[in-house]
Design an enzyme around this catalytic site. Structure first.
Site, PDB file in Angstrom:
ATOM      1  N   ASP A 244       0.816  -1.217   0.000  1.00 56.05           N
ATOM      2  CA  ASP A 244       0.000   0.000   0.000  1.00 56.05           C
ATOM      3  C   ASP A 244       0.843   1.258   0.000  1.00 56.05           C
ATOM      4  O   ASP A 244       0.400   2.322  -0.406  1.00 56.05           O
ATOM      5  CB  ASP A 244      -0.947   0.003   1.193  1.00 56.05           C
ATOM      6  CG  ASP A 244      -2.071  -0.980   0.960  1.00 56.05           C
ATOM      7  OD1 ASP A 244      -1.856  -2.174   1.234  1.00 56.05           O
ATOM      8  OD2 ASP A 244      -3.119  -0.573   0.444  1.00 56.05           O
ATOM      9  N   ASN A 254       1.450  -3.097   4.150  1.00 60.29           N
ATOM     10  CA  ASN A 254       0.493  -3.911   3.400  1.00 60.29           C
ATOM     11  C   ASN A 254      -0.531  -4.426   4.409  1.00 60.29           C
ATOM     12  O   ASN A 254      -0.442  -4.136   5.607  1.00 60.29           O
ATOM     13  CB  ASN A 254       1.215  -5.060   2.674  1.00 60.29           C
ATOM     14  CG  ASN A 254       0.296  -5.754   1.672  1.00 60.29           C
ATOM     15  OD1 ASN A 254      -0.378  -5.095   0.879  1.00 60.29           O
ATOM     16  ND2 ASN A 254       0.250  -7.072   1.693  1.00 60.29           N
TER      17      ASN A 254
END
Ligand code: MRU
Length: 340
Positions: A244, A254
């Site tokens: 992310d 993440n």
């Protein structure tokens, strides 16, 4: 929507008839229904409530959200039009804090607005829509290139473990981590996938399992707490996940559960690969400790099967992401190549 060899059987986002059409990922796999956004507030709602999720897909959706805002306000004049656009950008930015792709896409749209202040609202709408389509197309191409680059790391026969959903449902293309898997399979490799269910929102069980099976991939679902013994058994050749946000020193955020998985993979000497486009890199953040981690509602954790855990005075901690230090990563696969 496809790469040269990978043919996808569904489209996560599509601009159609002046609207943004999304697959409603809250409803998968029980129902396959669309969620249409005809204004930017619906796009913001869709991002916040996980109708659309996954870092690259969030960025693409936000790009379209800004085009919709210009369409909504195109009858306003000068200053008031631009004020409304700024507000719309803030509304979209306030939806989810961790995936940097959201802010990356909004910045692209803001820059475009700033360099076209003399244009009419209708012209700005056209420009923002063009840019949103471009962001979407670039994401497709980045996924394709990540697939090709990542394929080089996949043996002819491989059993792969993945976490959350970093597939076509999380991007505008074939996916990042799953894009590598689709590409390897399309080139004739024998790939088996184990998917972590990914508590509490079950992106692995609901989304990864659905899309991998829809694409005909050999898939086995496990609960998150089964990954350790699976890795210890020697059954897994490699772990591949998305991201992310990747900090300057390559620490990455993440989905919650990625960090313990990375520790386990490291302990068992199984390589851990991260697949992500350049839109996920955040050079302004020196390391992972500076990444803002979204905390979500306690109801997600309290939901257990069909029932709700109902214990008076019980507190709940629900971070949606965790940070994995770069030292646990074997390589990062991007559209530009492989960072060891
Ligand atoms: O909360 P979500 O479903 O948006 O989280 C998604 C993930 O953590 C993905 O692994 C990440 O965004 C990479 S998607 C290519």
């Amino acid at each position: 929507m496809e790469s040269d060899l990978v043919r996808l059987k569904f489209e996560t986002l599509r601009w159609t008839k002046g609207k943004l059409r999304l697959i409603d990922q809250r409803k998968l796999p029980q129902q396959f229904v669309y969620f249409d956004c005809d204004d930017h507030k619906k796009v913001a709602y869709a991002i916040k409530n996980l109708v659309v999720r996954g870092a690259p897909a969030i960025g693409v959706a936000a790009g379209y959200g800004m085009a919709l805002a210009a369409k909504e306000y195109r009858d306003l004049k000068g200053e008031s039009f631009f004020k409304k656009l700024k507000r719309a950008s803030e509304t979209l930015a306030s939806t989810r804090p961790t995936a940097v792709n959201l802010f990356w896409a909004l910045k692209r749209q803001e820059k475009l607005i700033e360099s076209n202040l003399a244009e009419t609202p209708s012209e700005i709408f056209k420009l923002l829509l063009q840019e949103a389509l471009q962001i979407h197309e670039e994401d497709r191409q980045m996924c394709r290139a990540i697939g090709e680059n990542g394929n080089k790391l996949i043996p002819k026969r491989a059993t792969i473990l993945t976490h959350c959903n970093a597939g076509a449902l999380a991007t505008g293309g074939i996916g990042t981590a799953l894009g590598v898997i689709y590409t390897a399979v399309s080139k004739g490799k024998e790939v088996k996938v184990f998917a972590d269910e990914t508590r509490p929102v079950l992106q692995g069980a609901r989304l990864t399992a659905w899309e991998l099976r829809r694409q005909g991939i050999d898939t086995t679902l496990i609960c998150d707490n089964m990954a350790g013994s699976l890795l210890a058994s020697g059954a897994i050749d490699l772990v591949i996940v998305g991201a992310d946000r990747i900090a300057k020193n390559l620490d990455f955020a993440n989905k919650i559960g990625t960090y313990p998985l990375a520790v386990l993979a490291n302990h068992h000497k199984v390589p851990l690969y991260v697949a992500a486009p350049s839109s996920t890199f955040d050079q302004s953040i020196p390391n992972g400790s500076k990444i803002v981690i979204e905390e979500r509602d306690k109801s997600e954790v309290l939901q257990s099967g069909k029932g709700k855990i109902n214990v008076r005075g019980l507190k709940v901690y629900n971070p949606a992401f965790d940070v994995t230090p770069a030292s646990l990563v074997s390589a990062i696969i991007t559209e530009k190549g492989i960072i060891p």
